[in-house]
Write an enzyme that holds these catalytic residues in place. Structure first.
Site, PDB file in Angstrom:
ATOM      1  N   LYS A 116       0.876  -1.202   0.000  1.00 51.73           N
ATOM      2  CA  LYS A 116       0.000   0.000   0.000  1.00 51.73           C
ATOM      3  C   LYS A 116       0.895   1.229   0.000  1.00 51.73           C
ATOM      4  CE  LYS A 116      -1.940   2.941   2.332  1.00 51.73           C
ATOM      5  NZ  LYS A 116      -1.756   4.420   2.132  1.00 51.73           N
ATOM      6  N   GLU A 140       9.233   0.275  11.085  1.00 51.39           N
ATOM      7  CA  GLU A 140      10.343   1.228  10.985  1.00 51.39           C
ATOM      8  C   GLU A 140       9.723   2.592  11.230  1.00 51.39           C
ATOM      9  OE1 GLU A 140      12.543   3.914   9.915  1.00 51.39           O
ATOM     10  OE2 GLU A 140      12.652   3.170   7.853  1.00 51.39           O
ATOM     11  N   CYS A 155      13.718   9.670   8.415  1.00 50.30           N
ATOM     12  CA  CYS A 155      13.517   9.206   9.796  1.00 50.30           C
ATOM     13  C   CYS A 155      14.820   9.282  10.584  1.00 50.30           C
ATOM     14  CB  CYS A 155      12.944   7.801   9.797  1.00 50.30           C
ATOM     15  SG  CYS A 155      13.762   6.720   8.651  1.00 50.30           S
ATOM     16  N   GLU A 182       9.484  14.351  16.645  1.00 57.06           N
ATOM     17  CA  GLU A 182       9.998  14.292  15.278  1.00 57.06           C
ATOM     18  C   GLU A 182       9.299  15.367  14.434  1.00 57.06           C
ATOM     19  OE1 GLU A 182       8.954  10.823  12.794  1.00 57.06           O
ATOM     20  OE2 GLU A 182      11.074  10.745  12.267  1.00 57.06           O
TER      21      GLU A 182
END
Ligand code: NDP
Length: 499
Positions: free
Chosen positions: A195, A270, A304, A401
């Site tokens: 996806k 992740e 990331c 983040e």
């Protein structure tokens, strides 16, 4: 559907792809959504619509899972010789390489990144990933074991594919994330439903055409476009799926774990990061300044593992912050296809709002803007590369983040490495870090003390298909790449024969 304007800088092949009616890839066929619904894909440099793609929902997910199930349970893929599997994967890598320029253009126009970066990094790394994992297909094996159980036995292990795998990816490296997910799963003999992120489906839809051309059997790879809630959630929850592999935010990571609980799927994640880049006073400062600037500004900070917390020893703090700020001030913001582009727009309006409100929250909490802090251009989602000083761990900009070109600088005074590591480890995340020093002993001692899945010394953002990548703490479960990722897609069967 109205004809959409196509950027005149793209090649005829890219323009041709953009004018095609976009289709998902299910059971070896190019299909519309069962509902017929589509949604727009935007050019983040202009906010204009590039094309429309199908909007998969539960029924499409179910069709794709059934196709993958058939391909796994009845089809040839897991039963094919490892060498034959490896050859098809290698063929896909060759096709991708032959079409590198078109993929780079599509990635740039869809995601916003500089064409030069897509050309030099995203696409070649995806090619490498398929080749590296094609090589592993023939090297997956178990071992023979010596038992102490009374009697005479021959025992061995078999390493077998986990089955049907749902893979859900983000938008920051669209094709590369697809390669990181698809390649190891295919090497082990799994069948996949991928996806894509709603913002960046184009390169993987083009990849589907190459998957077809490479000769993958029907149902081995299924590629869906759709939204997280409408397509991702039913996929993660589907009982026909044995394992889900996810890359994205921690918030959605937690949803994936809950959704997977129904039939207790295996899960690998992740997730986010808030990676420290730590500069010691003995570092080669020119290298450290250029390296820590690149650590945060590469891919517009939409990594990331971005070095978003810059720790500098107090003796050199001013010089390093000034150096990084000068680099930031000189970065040329432009649409990804513009040859002068060094940093493109953020991927979407949502991300633009998110990053700019983080910068504001930093200022509200007492941070000082050394450089940047504003937006660029009068259209598109451009945010200036930003260096914040006077920051501390209680600020949202330091603890959360941001996923944008914003670095928070802090100084340290201690010579005690344990104290420096404590400061750097003060985060819920543990994805990556970099250490800048010319002292071997400091480098290796710090490498042991930092709680993160990757430690770079005198470099940052070095990726290779052979290097395992993943997180300690809340940065995830399991590893991508390297031999290690194969564990995500393999079961171990112990076989014991009484002789
Ligand atoms: P998300 O975690 O929301 O998206 C990642 C993927 O998960 C996308 O394919 C998304 O679909 C899908 N998804 C969303 N909701 C669900 C759900 N309920 N069930 C299953 N799948 C779902 O990231 P965002 O794109 O919203 O970015 C938000 C923040 O996440 C960023 O600012 C950044 O902090 C972090 N992030 C981290 C990444 C990393 O590599 N660690 C990568 C991307 C983002 P869709 O987008 O199509 O709706």
């Amino acid at each position: 559907m109205a004809t959409l304007p196509i950027d005149s800088r793209v090649s005829a092949r890219t323009a041709d792809f953009l004018t095609q009616s976009q289709r998902m890839f299910v059971d070896g066929r190019f299909v519309a959504a069962a509902s017929g619904k589509t949604f727009p894909v935007y050019n983040p440099a202009t906010g204009e619509i590039l094309t429309h793609v199908p909007e998969a929902e539960a029924e499409d997910v179910d069709r794709a899972v059934r196709a993958a199930r058939r391909a796994f349970d009845e089809g040839p893929w897991p039963r094919m010789t490892p060498s034959a599997r490896g050859r098809i994967m290698w063929k896909l890598a060759d096709l991708l390489e032959e079409n590198l320029e078109e993929f780079a253009e599509l990635e740039s126009i869809d995601n916003g990144k500089p064409l030069s970066v897509a050309r030099a990094a995203d696409i070649p790394l995806a090619v490498d990933m398929f080749r590296y994992m094609a090589g592993w297909a023939t090297k997956i094996s178990g071992s023979t074991l010596s038992l102490s159980f009374p009697g005479d036995f021959h025992s061995y292990t078999l390493r077998e594919p986990v089955g049907v795998v749902a893979q859900i990816i983000p938008w920051n490296f669209p094709l590369l994330m697809a390669a990181w997910k698809l390649a190891p799963a295919l090497a082990t003999g799994c069948c996949v439903i991928l996806k894509l992120a709603e913002q960046t489906p184009l390169t993987s839809l083009r990849l589907a055409q190459l998957v077809h051309e490479a000769g993958f059997p029907d149902g081995v790879i299924n590629i869906l476009t759709g939204f997280g809630e409408g397509a991702g959630a039913p996929l993660a929850a589907h009982d026909g799926v044995d394992k889900v592999a996810f890359t994205g935010s921690n918030e959605v990571g937690r949803m994936i774990v809950k959704a997977a609980a129904g039939n207790l799927k295996k899960v690998s994640l992740e997730l986010g990061g808030k990676s420290p880049a730590i500069v010691f006073p003995d570092a080669d400062l020119d290298r450290a300044i250029a390296g820590t600037a690149s650590a945060i500004f590469f891919n517009h900070g939409q990594c990331c593992c971005a070095g978003s917390r810059l720790f500098v020893h107090e003796r050199i703090y001013d010089r390093v912050v000034e150096g990084v700020s000068n680099i930031a001030a000189g970065i040329k913001l432009a649409p990804g296809l513009d040859p002068s582009c060094e940093m493109g727009p953020l991927v979407s309006e949502e991300q633009f709002q998110r990053v700019t409100s983080y910068i504001q929250s930093g200022v509200d909490q007492g941070a000082k803007v050394a450089v940047g802090g504003g937006v660029g251009g009068d259209r598109g989602y451009f945010v200036q590369p930003t260096v914040l000083t006077n920051t501390n761990p209680r600020m949202k900009v330091v603890s959360e983040e941001i996923f944008g070109p914003v670095v928070c600088a802090q100084s340290f005074s201690d010579a005690d490495l344990d104290a420096v590591a404590l400061q750097a480890n003060e985060s819920i995340y543990g994805l990556a870090s970099s250490i800048w020093t010319n002292d071997l002993s400091t480098a290796h001692k710090m490498a042991k003390r930092i709680r993160s899945g990757t430690v770079w010394i005198n470099c940052h953002n070095v990726f290779d298909a052979s290097l395992p990548f993943g997180g300690y703490k809340q940065s995830g479960w399991g590893r991508e790449m390297g031999e290690e990722v194969l564990n995500n897609y393999l079961e171990t069967k112990a076989v014991t024969v009484a002789l």
